[in-house]
Design an enzyme around this catalytic site. Sequence first.
Site, short mmCIF file in Angstrom:
data_model
loop_
_atom_site.label_atom_id
_atom_site.label_comp_id
_atom_site.label_asym_id
_atom_site.label_seq_id
_atom_site.Cartn_x
_atom_site.Cartn_y
_atom_site.Cartn_z
N SER A 193 0.85 -1.43 0.04
CA SER A 193 -0.21 -0.25 0.16
C SER A 193 1.04 1.19 0.00
CB SER A 193 -1.16 -0.08 1.20
OG SER A 193 -0.06 -0.40 2.55
N LYS A 247 -4.66 -3.80 1.82
CA LYS A 247 -5.85 -3.59 0.43
C LYS A 247 -6.92 -2.32 1.45
CE LYS A 247 -3.74 -6.52 -2.41
NZ LYS A 247 -2.82 -5.85 -3.57
#
Length: 391
Positions: free
Chosen positions: A237, A280
């Site tokens: 991320s 995520k």
Amino acid sequence: MVATVASSLQITAAARPFIFSKRIFRTSAAIAVDSNGSSWPKLASTFHISSLQHFPRTFTSVPAKSGKFVTKAKSEASEKKPASMLPIDLRGKRAFIAGVADDNGYGWAIAKSLAAAGAEILVGTWIPALNIFEMSLRRGKFDESRVLPDGSLMEITKVYPLDAVFDNPEDVPEDIKSNKRYAGSSNWTVQEAAESVKQDFGSIDILVHSLANGPEVTRPLLETSRKGYLAAISASSYSFVSLLKHFLPIMNPGGSSISLTYIASERIIPGYGGGMSSAKAALESDTKVLAFEAGRKCKIRVNTISAGPLRSRAAKAIGFIDTMIDYSRANAPLQKELTADEVGNTAAFLASPLASAITGAVIYVDNGLNAMGVGVDSPLFKDLDIPKENH
């Protein structure tokens, strides 16, 4: 970066500059729209004669400005009036796709769709995977996978070394610097990769983040170490934040940035552990914030595609990808196996002017599985008249 896993249960990688050019001509893709307004969602080159026409057609060759001849197909009933076309035209645009290391992941599929629409393709490849990737390209092992709708081969203008875990040279620890897998490579941190692209090409229009890493992905969250959890967040991320931060200054206004996420960000997927579900979720949250910041600062759109499970090489390392694909097919509204091209074509749309008002969005490309509240293949629903595909 060890055991890798990307969105859609896949992970890609990145490494040393490598130039590869074999495509004969650029392409321009289009979505055909018939007189009734229905569309055929298929990327088709202007050099490609579509097999989806539902009417008689004649073929004519007309000279193009370059002196070459372009073959066009048109309806006999409308030779005087060209068919209405809604184009995905990325000619003159340049894309950098971070995380392409083979020919069967979502990163590769996105590169192909962007190329089919006319974009120039640059890729970033994880250093330990670079030699095999380059060798496969040189030896033609990917040639079948490189075929575009017009029959030509996708051209990768240049491959850059990239390890998106490190922002700049100062971040690289000594054990990585001395690692033999990194020997011979240079300028592979995010900052250096962006500087190299700027030096070589000046600017880009499209940035794609197609990489992730979860060294403890097979561990339940309760058994995940702090180191493993933070590694997943960093590679899966924050790497997107870093890429956009460093590439934003060389992105042309009106450009697009796209990442790949997975439904585990908001639903429980047992077996998808090691902090990857958290990574995520962070990626999707960051997409919204980055859409605001990059939009206001540089007029860049930021979106993420939540893709369904794909039988990629990296996803197989998790151990249950086939089970996830079978589950999706049994329970999604559309009972079919998702293809990488469907995700690639969605990315091409998001990168095009057709999506000029879409930013900060999570776009689901999973045959509708995200909409389901229960698994309809459960014995609890055996007495319900639920339509099922015929095997």
